[in-house]
Design an enzyme around this catalytic site. Structure first.
Site, mmCIF file in Angstrom:
data_model
loop_
_atom_site.group_PDB
_atom_site.id
_atom_site.type_symbol
_atom_site.label_atom_id
_atom_site.label_comp_id
_atom_site.label_asym_id
_atom_site.label_seq_id
_atom_site.Cartn_x
_atom_site.Cartn_y
_atom_site.Cartn_z
ATOM 1 N N SER A 1 -2.509 21.723 -47.598
ATOM 2 C CA SER A 1 -1.795 21.074 -48.647
ATOM 3 C C SER A 1 -0.056 21.059 -48.408
ATOM 4 O O SER A 1 0.237 22.313 -47.906
ATOM 5 C CB SER A 1 -1.598 21.281 -50.373
ATOM 6 O OG SER A 1 -0.433 20.681 -50.849
ATOM 7 N N TYR B 1 -1.376 27.956 -56.667
ATOM 8 C CA TYR B 1 -1.674 26.739 -55.840
ATOM 9 C C TYR B 1 -0.788 26.939 -54.191
ATOM 10 O O TYR B 1 -1.954 27.290 -53.329
ATOM 11 C CB TYR B 1 -1.379 25.906 -56.657
ATOM 12 C CG TYR B 1 -1.701 24.542 -55.771
ATOM 13 C CD1 TYR B 1 -3.154 24.142 -56.250
ATOM 14 C CD2 TYR B 1 -1.013 24.038 -54.615
ATOM 15 C CE1 TYR B 1 -3.771 23.109 -55.586
ATOM 16 C CE2 TYR B 1 -1.348 22.558 -53.972
ATOM 17 C CZ TYR B 1 -2.841 22.300 -54.176
ATOM 18 O OH TYR B 1 -3.346 21.284 -54.042
HETATM 19 N N1 LIG Z 1 -4.629 15.080 -54.554
HETATM 20 C C1 LIG Z 1 -3.813 15.567 -53.961
HETATM 21 O O1 LIG Z 1 -2.651 15.569 -54.896
HETATM 22 C C2 LIG Z 1 -3.185 16.929 -53.472
HETATM 23 C C3 LIG Z 1 -2.792 17.307 -52.310
HETATM 24 C C4 LIG Z 1 -2.512 18.336 -51.672
HETATM 25 C C5 LIG Z 1 -4.247 18.983 -51.307
HETATM 26 N N2 LIG Z 1 -4.920 18.555 -52.168
HETATM 27 C C6 LIG Z 1 -6.116 19.267 -52.475
HETATM 28 O O2 LIG Z 1 -6.740 18.274 -51.872
HETATM 29 C C7 LIG Z 1 -8.712 19.110 -52.234
HETATM 30 C C8 LIG Z 1 -9.392 17.959 -53.289
HETATM 31 O O3 LIG Z 1 -8.861 17.705 -54.827
HETATM 32 P P1 LIG Z 1 -8.812 16.158 -54.924
HETATM 33 O O4 LIG Z 1 -7.339 15.883 -54.520
HETATM 34 O O5 LIG Z 1 -9.864 15.429 -53.823
HETATM 35 O O6 LIG Z 1 -9.107 16.441 -55.997
HETATM 36 P P2 LIG Z 1 -10.506 16.181 -56.813
HETATM 37 O O7 LIG Z 1 -10.253 14.472 -57.127
HETATM 38 O O8 LIG Z 1 -9.911 16.206 -58.663
HETATM 39 O O9 LIG Z 1 -11.352 16.599 -56.434
HETATM 40 C C9 LIG Z 1 -12.052 17.474 -56.860
HETATM 41 C C10 LIG Z 1 -12.834 18.381 -55.562
HETATM 42 O O10 LIG Z 1 -13.521 19.874 -56.059
HETATM 43 C C11 LIG Z 1 -14.961 20.095 -56.904
HETATM 44 N N3 LIG Z 1 -14.241 21.064 -57.839
HETATM 45 C C12 LIG Z 1 -14.011 21.938 -58.010
HETATM 46 N N4 LIG Z 1 -14.481 22.788 -58.910
HETATM 47 C C13 LIG Z 1 -15.116 23.268 -57.924
HETATM 48 C C14 LIG Z 1 -15.565 24.763 -58.742
HETATM 49 N N5 LIG Z 1 -16.197 25.353 -58.632
HETATM 50 N N6 LIG Z 1 -17.187 24.096 -57.071
HETATM 51 C C15 LIG Z 1 -17.999 23.284 -56.463
HETATM 52 N N7 LIG Z 1 -16.956 22.375 -56.771
HETATM 53 C C16 LIG Z 1 -15.451 22.629 -57.450
HETATM 54 C C17 LIG Z 1 -15.003 18.974 -57.891
HETATM 55 O O11 LIG Z 1 -15.785 18.331 -57.925
HETATM 56 P P3 LIG Z 1 -17.241 18.947 -59.160
HETATM 57 O O12 LIG Z 1 -16.083 18.640 -60.363
HETATM 58 O O13 LIG Z 1 -18.226 17.787 -59.382
HETATM 59 O O14 LIG Z 1 -17.119 20.514 -58.982
HETATM 60 C C18 LIG Z 1 -14.134 17.987 -56.592
HETATM 61 O O15 LIG Z 1 -15.349 17.031 -56.228
HETATM 62 C C19 LIG Z 1 -7.822 20.579 -53.118
HETATM 63 O O16 LIG Z 1 -8.030 21.143 -52.590
HETATM 64 C C20 LIG Z 1 -6.799 19.861 -53.417
HETATM 65 O O17 LIG Z 1 -5.949 21.263 -53.358
HETATM 66 C C21 LIG Z 1 -4.695 17.689 -53.524
#
Ligand SMILES: NC(=O)c1ccc[n+]([C@@H]2O[C@H](COP(=O)([O-])OP(=O)(O)OC[C@H]3O[C@@H](n4cnc5c(N)ncnc54)[C@H](OP(=O)(O)O)[C@@H]3O)[C@@H](O)[C@H]2O)c1
Length: 270
Positions: free
Chosen positions: A145, A159
């Site tokens: 991130s 984080y």
């Molecule tokens: N969205 C943003 O603004 C943003 C910005 C920078 C970086 N990121 C990073 O991008 C990555 C993906 O996030 P996203 O934004 O796509 O969020 P998201 O839509 O909430 O997706 C998160 C994913 O992680 C999985 N997950 C969560 N806890 C888990 C566990 N205990 N075991 C296995 N899988 C798990 C969830 O699947 P299940 O719930 O089905 O397990 C889901 O598929 C993260 O590392 C986040 O820090 C996001």
């Protein structure tokens, strides 16, 4: 965009049931990779797998795993092995945030967070890397991130630290393994439209940031894919974030800290 022959190769994508991980699954499948999709929500994984398989004529395998379980990675790797799948691509993407100031949170929540965002990607990489080196081909994306490239913030305490860890981890892996044609990239997105902020319960707080601050999950995944095949150590998505990161590096640390703290208080929960 650099083209490379990937037909018949398989990529494992964590957190593939939503957001950036789901978008990565679509990007890899569209490029001709077979995909292994993992997360906890089995129904979503199965639906995505059958959609990708029929749309792109690839093999898509859903395998449920809870990465907060200290044995989750070991079980996932064993399941992959028992199905005879060879993993040449890895996207360490699963993640979430723990809202609140550190002292007010439960240690169990922080421990699980570290397990999912730090230990699981390290363990998964450690299990799959030797095979990639032996086959002289590997592509690893660690979804970090922009938070990992800037000073820490109040709230979501671990984080930024976990994302900075993933950036340094990616850089070291790239330097160690580039000679084996195993490339690693740290993908550093800014605000991205996914379920992330709903899960963290901060949707209303972040809604005040205008469109210019946001990317789609598809844009982020495309940039991450291109970045790793080009062997770029760090990929920042969005011109605005590239500029902010560059400015922050030039500022004295106390000033950068004050600026980030002021801004982040408006969207990080206490
Ligand atoms: N969205 C943003 O603004 C943003 C910005 C920078 C970086 N990121 C990073 O991008 C990555 C993906 O996030 P996203 O934004 O796509 O969020 P998201 O839509 O909430 O997706 C998160 C994913 O992680 C999985 N997950 C969560 N806890 C888990 C566990 N205990 N075991 C296995 N899988 C798990 C969830 O699947 P299940 O719930 O089905 O397990 C889901 O598929 C993260 O590392 C986040 O820090 C996001």
């Amino acid at each position: 965009m650099t083209a490379e022959t990937v037909s018949g190769r398989t990529a494992l994508i964590t957190g593939a049931s939503a957001g950036i991980g789901k978008a990565f699954a679509e990007v890899f499948a569209a490029k001709g990779w077979n995909v292994v999709l993992t997360a906890r929500r089995t129904g979503r994984l199965e639906a995505l797998a059958s959609e990708l398989a029929s749309k792109h004529k690839i093999t898509a395998t859903p395998i449920a795993a809870d990465l907060a379980d200290p044995e989750g990675v070991q079980r996932l790797v064993a399941e992959i092995g028992s199905r005879g799948l060879i993993i040449d691509g890895l996207v360490n993407n699963a993640g979430y945030g723990v809202p609140g100031y550190y002292a007010r949170t439960a240690w169990k929540d922080q421990k699980d967070f570290l397990q999912v965002l730090v230990t699981a990607p390290c363990e998964l990489t450690h299990a799959l890397l030797p095979g990639m080196i032996e086959r002289r081909f590997g592509r690893i994306v660690n979804v970090a991130s922009v938070a990992g490239l800037m000073p820490g913030t109040p709230g979501h305490t671990l984080y930024a630290a976990s994302k900075a860890f993933m950036v340094k981890f990616s850089e070291s892996l790239l330097l160690e393994n580039r000679k084996h044609n195993v490339l690693t990239s740290a993908l550093c997105p800014g605000f991205t439209y996914t379920e992330f902020h709903d899960v963290a319960g901060v949707r209303q707080r972040v809604a005040k940031f205008g469109k210019g601050w946001w990317s789609t999950a598809e844009e982020v995944a495309e940039a991450g894919y291109d970045g790793v095949i080009q062997g770029r150590p760090i990929v920042i998505t969005g011109g605005r974030y590239k500029l902010i990161v560059a400015i922050m590096k030039l500022l004295p640390e106390p000033l950068a800290l004050r600026m980030v703290a002021g801004r982040s208080r408006s969207f990080r929960a206490e």
